[in-house]
Scaffold this active site. Structure first.
Site, PDB file in Angstrom:
ATOM      1  N   LYS A  42      -7.292  37.183 -16.718  1.00 41.05           N
ATOM      2  CA  LYS A  42      -7.642  38.560 -16.359  1.00 41.05           C
ATOM      3  C   LYS A  42      -6.963  38.924 -15.036  1.00 41.05           C
ATOM      4  CE  LYS A  42     -11.946  37.005 -14.279  1.00 41.05           C
ATOM      5  NZ  LYS A  42     -13.190  37.467 -13.736  1.00 41.05           N
ATOM      6  N   ARG A 139     -25.553  39.719 -14.227  1.00 43.95           N
ATOM      7  CA  ARG A 139     -24.446  40.680 -14.375  1.00 43.95           C
ATOM      8  C   ARG A 139     -24.567  41.329 -15.753  1.00 43.95           C
ATOM      9  NH1 ARG A 139     -18.549  38.497 -12.663  1.00 43.95           N
ATOM     10  NH2 ARG A 139     -18.707  37.340 -14.618  1.00 43.95           N
ATOM     11  N   HIS A 169     -22.389  32.366 -17.839  1.00 40.25           N
ATOM     12  CA  HIS A 169     -21.524  32.195 -16.668  1.00 40.25           C
ATOM     13  C   HIS A 169     -22.372  31.734 -15.488  1.00 40.25           C
ATOM     14  CE1 HIS A 169     -17.905  32.709 -14.365  1.00 40.25           C
ATOM     15  NE2 HIS A 169     -18.380  33.680 -13.607  1.00 40.25           N
ATOM     16  N   ARG A 222     -13.876  27.874 -19.821  1.00 42.61           N
ATOM     17  CA  ARG A 222     -13.055  29.020 -19.401  1.00 42.61           C
ATOM     18  C   ARG A 222     -12.548  28.745 -17.992  1.00 42.61           C
ATOM     19  NH1 ARG A 222     -18.070  30.996 -20.527  1.00 42.61           N
ATOM     20  NH2 ARG A 222     -18.279  31.571 -18.329  1.00 42.61           N
ATOM     21  N   TYR A 268       2.119  49.789  16.340  1.00 43.16           N
ATOM     22  CA  TYR A 268       1.185  50.908  16.541  1.00 43.16           C
ATOM     23  C   TYR A 268       0.115  50.568  17.574  1.00 43.16           C
ATOM     24  CZ  TYR A 268       2.957  53.282  12.374  1.00 43.16           C
ATOM     25  OH  TYR A 268       3.748  53.923  11.466  1.00 43.16           O
ATOM     26  N   CYS A 314       1.951  47.071   9.944  1.00 47.71           N
ATOM     27  CA  CYS A 314       2.210  48.438   9.485  1.00 47.71           C
ATOM     28  C   CYS A 314       2.130  48.477   7.956  1.00 47.71           C
ATOM     29  CB  CYS A 314       3.591  48.896   9.929  1.00 47.71           C
ATOM     30  SG  CYS A 314       3.957  48.578  11.664  1.00 47.71           S
ATOM     31  N   ASP A 316       4.503  48.839   5.751  1.00 43.42           N
ATOM     32  CA  ASP A 316       5.593  48.158   5.041  1.00 43.42           C
ATOM     33  C   ASP A 316       6.260  47.053   5.860  1.00 43.42           C
ATOM     34  OD1 ASP A 316       5.457  50.517   3.216  1.00 43.42           O
ATOM     35  OD2 ASP A 316       6.264  51.487   5.023  1.00 43.42           O
TER      36      ASP A 316
HETATM   37  C1  LIG Z   1     -17.028  35.183 -17.313  1.00 43.73           C
HETATM   38  C2  LIG Z   1     -16.032  34.368 -16.560  1.00 43.73           C
HETATM   39  N1  LIG Z   1     -15.659  33.179 -17.040  1.00 43.73           N
HETATM   40  C3  LIG Z   1     -14.759  32.392 -16.402  1.00 43.73           C
HETATM   41  C4  LIG Z   1     -14.183  32.794 -15.218  1.00 43.73           C
HETATM   42  C5  LIG Z   1     -13.217  31.870 -14.514  1.00 43.73           C
HETATM   43  O1  LIG Z   1     -13.759  31.409 -13.325  1.00 43.73           O
HETATM   44  P1  LIG Z   1     -12.896  30.463 -12.346  1.00 43.73           P
HETATM   45  O2  LIG Z   1     -11.748  31.314 -11.895  1.00 43.73           O
HETATM   46  O3  LIG Z   1     -13.833  30.150 -11.245  1.00 43.73           O
HETATM   47  O4  LIG Z   1     -12.467  29.309 -13.156  1.00 43.73           O
HETATM   48  C6  LIG Z   1     -14.531  34.028 -14.681  1.00 43.73           C
HETATM   49  C7  LIG Z   1     -13.944  34.432 -13.408  1.00 43.73           C
HETATM   50  O5  LIG Z   1     -14.416  35.157 -12.636  1.00 43.73           O
HETATM   51  C8  LIG Z   1     -15.479  34.831 -15.362  1.00 43.73           C
HETATM   52  O6  LIG Z   1     -15.860  36.018 -14.879  1.00 43.73           O
END
Ligand SMILES: Cc1ncc(COP(=O)(O)O)c(C=O)c1O
Length: 396
Positions: A42, A139, A169, A222, A268, A314, A316
């Site tokens: 993601k 969540r 999660h 995951r 600046y 700054c 850039d």
């Molecule tokens: C639902 C879910 N699963 C897995 C992950 C992966 O987590 P990590 O990057 O800590 O391995 C995330 C990351 O935020 C997540 O939101």
């Protein structure tokens, strides 16, 4: 290393696909053979580049991919990726047909969504669903056994739906205190055990749980941050089961080197004043690139030595204090290795009072990503986040 010439600015990110491969294969080795790894790509693979990361992860043993939104899944499909993809976040019921057509699995976490989603499907459509359980993250997710049972029954009685997965999660798997993690795991087991028939994929572990807790693996994990070579937290950094290699590095070149006399000002607000004769370098990176103003004082590597950023950053450009005259065009490293030196993502995160996850995500799209394989640049990407379709629908 020389860079390609498909872009015209002297600031770039290198994504080392060999290091990514090292991390993915190490994670795979750590897991029992029958546990699937979903690579979490993601947010443009945490700023690393979703397509390249997805391909490398899949080539090296990842079973599937996970993203936050349907848009991200569709982008992967448009780029020819045909592995299983799971959307972890919420999807509008009216968009489920798109998911079916592209064989993208969606997450469901309340009953009424199913009823609504079904209205947008034809008799032959098949939608793969993973039910998300909220075991303490607060969540999204189903919290009660009764609600889960209702969802299970509805999915199993509707021919359009396939109950493909169940997941949760963890909120604290990266903390040394394991008590809350254990509580969440127990709740997840209760929910899982209430099902009539367990679905194909059962998953709970993020990177931290994957690396630390075998009982959290079920049959899939995951994995995000550790694949990118970063520790899920500072607390567990020295307790990881194998070496992770930081995949992302950030570089630029000196666009000007000048000698200032004592008492001269820089940037600046004229807040920095030289205390003696000083060599000052200018670098073409600024807060619009995600190199935020709060990074004033952060050291970077120039000529294999550490040098501090001085004066205000700054939009850039920013300035660095050099210990000697350095040739114009010399490569500087803001994150990553140069010679014996190394600036970790954690060091930059610490200065910004944040976590390493945030840093590659905030280095903006204006900074091209160069992909390195076998120590050679193989590809450059600087894609725009919005597609022309998006502009057509939202601007015209
Ligand atoms: C639902 C879910 N699963 C897995 C992950 C992966 O987590 P990590 O990057 O800590 O391995 C995330 C990351 O935020 C997540 O939101």
């Amino acid at each position: 290393m020389e860079t390609q010439t498909q872009f015209y600015r002297d600031t770039w990110v290198e994504i080392n696909l060999d290091d990514l491969k090292h991390n993915v294969t190490s994670i795979k080795k750590h897991l029992p053979q029958d546990v699937h790894m979903f690579a979490v790509v993601k947010a443009n693979a945490y700023g690393h580049g979703d397509i390249q990361v997805a391909k490398t992860a899949l080539e090296n043993g990842a079973h599937g991919l996970a993203v936050a939104f349907l848009d991200e899944a569709l982008a992967l499909r448009r780029n020819g990726i045909d592995a299983p993809i799971l959307v972890l976040g919420a999807t509008r019921p009216e968009n489920v047909k798109l998911a079916c057509e592209n064989k993208i699995s969606l997450t469901v976490f309340y009953y009424d969504w199913l009823k609504e989603a079904r209205k947008f499907l034809n008799v032959d459509d098949l939608l793969n669903l993973h039910v998300k359980c909220d075991t303490g993250m607060g969540r999204i997710g189903v919290r009660e056994v009764e609600d889960l049972k209702m969802i299970e029954e509805y999915i199993n009685t509707q021919s359009n739906f396939v109950f493909e997965g169940l997941f949760t999660h963890f909120a604290t798997a990266d903390e040394l205190d394991e008590s809350y993690y254990r509580k969440q795991l127990k709740t997840f087991l209760e929910l899982k055990n209430s099902l009539e028939i367990p679905p194909k994929y059962i998953h709970s572990a993020n990177s931290a749980a994957t690396l630390r807790f075998a009982e959290s693996h079920f049959n899939s994990v995951r994995v995000g941050i550790s694949m990118y070579g970063l520790s899920p937290s500072i607390e567990i950094k020295d307790r990881l089961p194998f070496e992770l290699k930081q995949v992302f590095s950030l570089h630029s070149r000196l666009s000007l080197v000048k000698k200032l006399s004592e008492g001269e000002k820089v940037s600046y607000g004229a807040t920095y004043e030289t205390s003696q004769e000083e060599w000052i370098g200018t670098i073409p990176i600024g807060y619009a690139d995600g190199w935020l103003r709060k990074l004033q004082g952060q050291e970077i590597l120039v000529n294999n030595k550490r040098a501090p950023i001085i004066g205000r950053i700054c939009m850039d450009q920013c300035m660095v204090k050099l210990s000697e005259e350095i040739p114009l065009g010399e490569k500087v490293t803001l994150i990553g290795s140069q010679g014996e030196g190394f600036i970790s993502m954690d060091e930059v995160a610490k200065r910004l009072d944040t976590i390493n996850y945030e840093i590659p995500c905030i280095i903006s799209n204006r900074v091209p990503r160069i992909y390195i394989q076998n120590e050679k640049p193989i590809e450059v990407s600087n894609k725009l986040l919005v597609s022309s379709d998006f502009l057509k629908n939202h601007v015209e």
